[in-house]
Design an enzyme around this catalytic site. Sequence first.
Site, PDB file in Angstrom:
ATOM      1  CG  ASP A  21      27.808 -45.118  -7.031  1.00 15.96           C
ATOM      2  OD1 ASP A  21      27.501 -44.051  -6.409  1.00 15.96           O
ATOM      3  OD2 ASP A  21      28.922 -45.291  -7.290  1.00 15.96           O
ATOM      4  CG  ASN A  23      28.090 -40.416  -5.070  1.00 11.59           C
ATOM      5  OD1 ASN A  23      28.239 -41.680  -5.056  1.00 11.59           O
ATOM      6  ND2 ASN A  23      27.891 -39.779  -3.879  1.00 11.59           N
ATOM      7  CG  ASP A  25      29.856 -43.404  -3.012  1.00 14.89           C
ATOM      8  OD1 ASP A  25      28.957 -44.071  -3.643  1.00 14.89           O
ATOM      9  OD2 ASP A  25      29.257 -42.709  -1.850  1.00 14.89           O
ATOM     10  CG  ASP A  29      23.693 -42.756  -5.210  1.00 12.35           C
ATOM     11  OD1 ASP A  29      22.745 -43.040  -5.893  1.00 12.35           O
ATOM     12  OD2 ASP A  29      24.775 -43.032  -5.365  1.00 12.35           O
ATOM     13  CG  ASP A  98      13.527 -53.025   6.061  1.00 13.12           C
ATOM     14  OD1 ASP A  98      13.088 -53.651   7.175  1.00 13.12           O
ATOM     15  OD2 ASP A  98      13.985 -53.628   5.131  1.00 13.12           O
ATOM     16  CG  ASP A 201      14.299 -56.450  10.123  1.00 11.91           C
ATOM     17  OD1 ASP A 201      14.478 -56.914   9.154  1.00 11.91           O
ATOM     18  OD2 ASP A 201      14.807 -56.307  11.367  1.00 11.91           O
ATOM     19  CD  GLU A 258      12.648 -60.972   8.490  1.00 10.38           C
ATOM     20  OE1 GLU A 258      13.628 -61.613   7.862  1.00 10.38           O
ATOM     21  OE2 GLU A 258      12.828 -60.011   9.248  1.00 10.38           O
ATOM     22  CG  HIS A 321      17.707 -58.266   2.436  1.00  5.59           C
ATOM     23  ND1 HIS A 321      16.240 -58.228   2.420  1.00  5.59           N
ATOM     24  CD2 HIS A 321      18.335 -58.009   3.497  1.00  5.59           C
ATOM     25  CE1 HIS A 321      16.133 -58.122   3.634  1.00  5.59           C
ATOM     26  NE2 HIS A 321      17.153 -57.852   4.203  1.00  5.59           N
ATOM     27  CG  ASP A 322      17.980 -61.333   5.208  1.00  6.75           C
ATOM     28  OD1 ASP A 322      18.550 -60.765   5.155  1.00  6.75           O
ATOM     29  OD2 ASP A 322      16.727 -61.139   5.718  1.00  6.75           O
TER      30      ASP A 322
END
Length: 553
Positions: A21, A23, A25, A29, A98, A201, A258, A321-322
């Site tokens: 990150d 900035n 938040d 990013d 993706d 995907d 996938e 990520h899954d």
Amino acid sequence: MEKKWWHNKVAYQIYPKSFYDTNGDGIGDINGVIEKLDYLQDLGIDIIWLSPIYCSPLADQGYDISDYYDIDPRFGTIADLDRLIEEGKKRGIGIVMDLVVNHCSDEHEWFKKACEDPDGEYGKFFYIEDYKDGDSLPCNWRSYFGGSVWEKLPGHDDKIYLHVFHKKQPDLNWENPKLRKEVYKMINWWLDKGIVGFRIDAIINIKKKLPFSDYPVDGDDGLSSIDNMLKEATGVGEFLNELADETFRKHDAFTVGEVFNEKDDELPLFIGSHGYFSTMFDFSAESTKEDISPENYKKAVFKAHERVDGIGFLSNIIENHDEPRGVSRFIPKEDLDDTSKKMLAGIYFLLPGLPFIYQGQEIGMENLDNVNDINDLDDCANANIYETALHEGKTHAEALAHLINVTRDNARTPFQWDDSKNAGFTDGKPWLMVNPKYKNINLAEQINDSHSVFNFYKELISLRKNPEYESTFVYGKFVPYKPEQKNLLAYSRVGEKSVMVIANYQKDAQTLSLPSKIKKVLLSNTSKTLDNSSFNGTEIVLSPYELLVVEMV
Ligand code: GLC
Ligand code: CA
């Protein structure tokens, strides 16, 4: 095998929300990715796959896209992305986006227009059916995140729409040529921008078995798994071939699918020299239902590679990520240390196909150990996992423990850059908890330590790319060695050179007879060198979780 530009590449998956990150938040990013390009180049990465950064309500973390042509402001702007593509090019790194086209977001303008006029042009972009309270549903399929695939169409009491994932992810109707044309236009727009390809995907889901019908109930919810329908759906190949012709093939793009549920005889169509995709992920170990013992792991992975032998390339992973973190899944908790992590790395990395590293894997990031409150987690799939566990008779504590073991959030906690606040990921409040293990597992601690997991990954990559061995690792034949020897995972790669990858996948030592003498030790997760007396003959004693990569005489 016809040679392709991407055959010798090493890929890295970034989950942008949790990478870096810039900035404050609390959300990673695109600028964060740009800042870390030198790091990835130094590691040896050629291709970056970015999980979705398009405009999205983030109901399923960006896999619900509301504008395919723009970047979500939380991640940056199109100008930032252009800069990432440019900066990547300068470093020899290609960007893969993706491609999520089984469904879009219910906040996409297509769906909004469909709600305004379900019988109009955009209504036909989706699966919308008439329905009155009391009617039975068109089919009894269970959505991947739990519950029925049918949901009331906003603004219409007498209509429902199909979503095989979250209700905020309405399925796009691929039977409609107008929809397909829109999708191809969008893909070409991105390829023209200079990205090198796509990760595709959930693509098997684009072909439904129609007309809608029920399948055998396989749960207490009275519903049936989508898999039951997919087994009977034929004809996805026609869609995929048209898709490839209209887009990827024109650009010589790199694509990784996938793909689940493909049939044996379809493999050449999917990943052969002129297949729909360049490659597809090997999920065989990840999707093994039983407890994944070393023997199960070996069987799954060997079978997957023997199955595609001579046909095409798989993309190899230990996590994404899954999935929970690979080291936590594939190594018993009591044996988890740098040695066993490096062993797992070496095993999968030198298989035929393309190695993918998921962010944080290169420093040995692990699953969360405990979480006090389910609300500290985030994933939209969690509630269903937790409730199903309660329903099966587990206590609250047991259900939470089960969830922590399997939740996708394990892979989604922020990257652990250093041991400062929030693991150096953000100056603000991270969108998802940081794994408390960051104090011990972080990049800063590993980067200058030649024995770290990170430097082992670096060595693995440079070995794969070493001009003397590259063609053997990329094109060499895969030959399992003594697959019957328990907790031994060994294979040869035979090409210009003959190389063996040998792993002792257990906490006890074991002896192995080799087919010939060792000529050279190329890589080891212990301090073995060829001078070591244990290499005099063809019999070697392997220490616990030892990994050896050796060139044979
Ligand atoms: C894929 C993605 C997953 C997402 C799903 C729906 O499996 O990897 O994260 O939830 O598709 O798009
Ligand atoms: Ca940010």
